[in-house]
Design a protein around this motif. Structure first.
Motif, mmCIF file in Angstrom:
data_model
loop_
_atom_site.group_PDB
_atom_site.id
_atom_site.type_symbol
_atom_site.label_atom_id
_atom_site.label_comp_id
_atom_site.label_asym_id
_atom_site.label_seq_id
_atom_site.Cartn_x
_atom_site.Cartn_y
_atom_site.Cartn_z
ATOM 1 N N ASN A 183 0.588 -1.075 0.350
ATOM 2 C CA ASN A 183 0.073 -0.392 0.025
ATOM 3 C C ASN A 183 0.599 1.041 -0.045
ATOM 4 O O ASN A 183 2.096 1.143 1.326
ATOM 5 C CB ASN A 183 -1.420 0.261 1.271
ATOM 6 C CG ASN A 183 -1.792 -1.142 1.449
ATOM 7 O OD1 ASN A 183 -2.043 -1.813 0.569
ATOM 8 N ND2 ASN A 183 -2.156 -1.216 2.149
ATOM 9 N N TYR A 216 -4.523 -2.915 -7.793
ATOM 10 C CA TYR A 216 -4.551 -2.135 -6.588
ATOM 11 C C TYR A 216 -5.770 -1.177 -6.898
ATOM 12 O O TYR A 216 -6.006 -1.049 -8.164
ATOM 13 C CB TYR A 216 -3.610 -0.540 -6.914
ATOM 14 C CG TYR A 216 -1.718 -0.720 -6.739
ATOM 15 C CD1 TYR A 216 -1.626 -0.701 -4.774
ATOM 16 C CD2 TYR A 216 -1.149 -0.558 -7.379
ATOM 17 C CE1 TYR A 216 -0.391 -0.763 -4.586
ATOM 18 C CE2 TYR A 216 0.658 -1.414 -6.607
ATOM 19 C CZ TYR A 216 0.973 -1.011 -5.535
ATOM 20 O OH TYR A 216 1.739 -1.382 -4.877
ATOM 21 N N ARG A 270 -4.676 0.792 -2.039
ATOM 22 C CA ARG A 270 -4.524 -0.557 -1.339
ATOM 23 C C ARG A 270 -4.173 -1.734 -2.742
ATOM 24 O O ARG A 270 -4.917 -2.171 -3.290
ATOM 25 C CB ARG A 270 -5.319 -0.519 -0.393
ATOM 26 C CG ARG A 270 -5.731 1.293 -0.067
ATOM 27 C CD ARG A 270 -6.599 0.201 1.680
ATOM 28 N NE ARG A 270 -7.192 1.550 1.659
ATOM 29 C CZ ARG A 270 -8.909 2.146 2.403
ATOM 30 N NH1 ARG A 270 -9.151 0.840 2.897
ATOM 31 N NH2 ARG A 270 -8.615 3.163 3.317
#
Length: 216
Positions: free
Chosen positions: A3, A205, A132
């Motif tokens: 992240n 992501y 993330r």
């Protein structure tokens, strides 16, 4: 993959400190070439400024990091901004802080505060986003299982239903937080008596802003 935080768009924001104008310019970048192009563009636009202080960081582990004080006393401009970005976990970013000297010297501590305050101001203006890591997996199953699986997924915080398509069977695309992936998959297999076909998971992501999902 890990992240990290970054920005999603270009932005400029100006503040005035002791009659000096500080204009923070920020841009998302993925390569050193992109960062250098942005820096050159700002320098050409503000060619008559007293200073154009560049800083950029690239990679989740800051594999590429560059800065300059551009004529300010050593350690008072580029490095404090870079350290602030790293402390906040922000990367894939290029900043140029433009200063038009207003006639009042700020001193070493004053310069550090002024440049970091300018960087923080433009970051607040553009809004920091978070990338993330999620596990992406496709599942195919019979219509009779759709309600059960959908209800389960909608009530699991680590699970995001990215898409559902219907043909002769149901295909559901899930995004699952990595630390919960094994448990979620095991529970789906258990509740369906192993009647779900699973694709190979892939890391990807997802983009969040202020803890709200904005891009799958």
């Amino acid at each position: 993959m890990k992240n990290y935080k970054t920005v999603g768009a270009e932005e400029a924001f100006e503040i005035t400190i002791q009659k000096s104008r500080f204009i923070g310019h920020v841009c998302p970048v993925a390569t050193e070439a992109e960062a250098n192009d942005f820096i050159e563009r700002i320098r050409k636009k503000h060619w008559h400024a007293t200073h154009n202080v560049p800083i950029f960081l690239i990679g989740a582990d800051y594999a590429v990091q560059r800065y300059s004080d551009d004529g300010e006393p050593s350690g008072t401009a580029g490095i404090p901004v870079m350290e602030m970005l790293k402390k906040e976990g922000i990367t894939d970013i290029c900043l140029v802080i433009t200063r038009y000297f207003g006639g009042i010297k700020l001193g070493t501590g004053g310069l550090v505060r002024a440049y970091t305050d300018s960087a923080k101001a433009v970051l607040e203006s553009v809004g920091v986003i978070e990338k993330r890591v999620y596990q992406s997996v496709d599942m195919v199953f019979d219509y009779t299982l759709h309600g059960k699986i959908q209800n389960y997924c909608m009530n699991q915080a680590p699970v995001i239903v990215a898409d559902t398509s219907f043909s002769d069977r149901v295909c559901m695309q899930l995004r699952i937080e990595p630390e919960s992936y094994d448990q979620v998959i095991a529970q789906i297999i258990d509740m369906t008596a192993n009647k779900v076909e699973m694709g190979e998971p892939e890391q990807m992501y997802l983009t969040f802003k202020e803890n709200q999902l904005i891009e799958i």
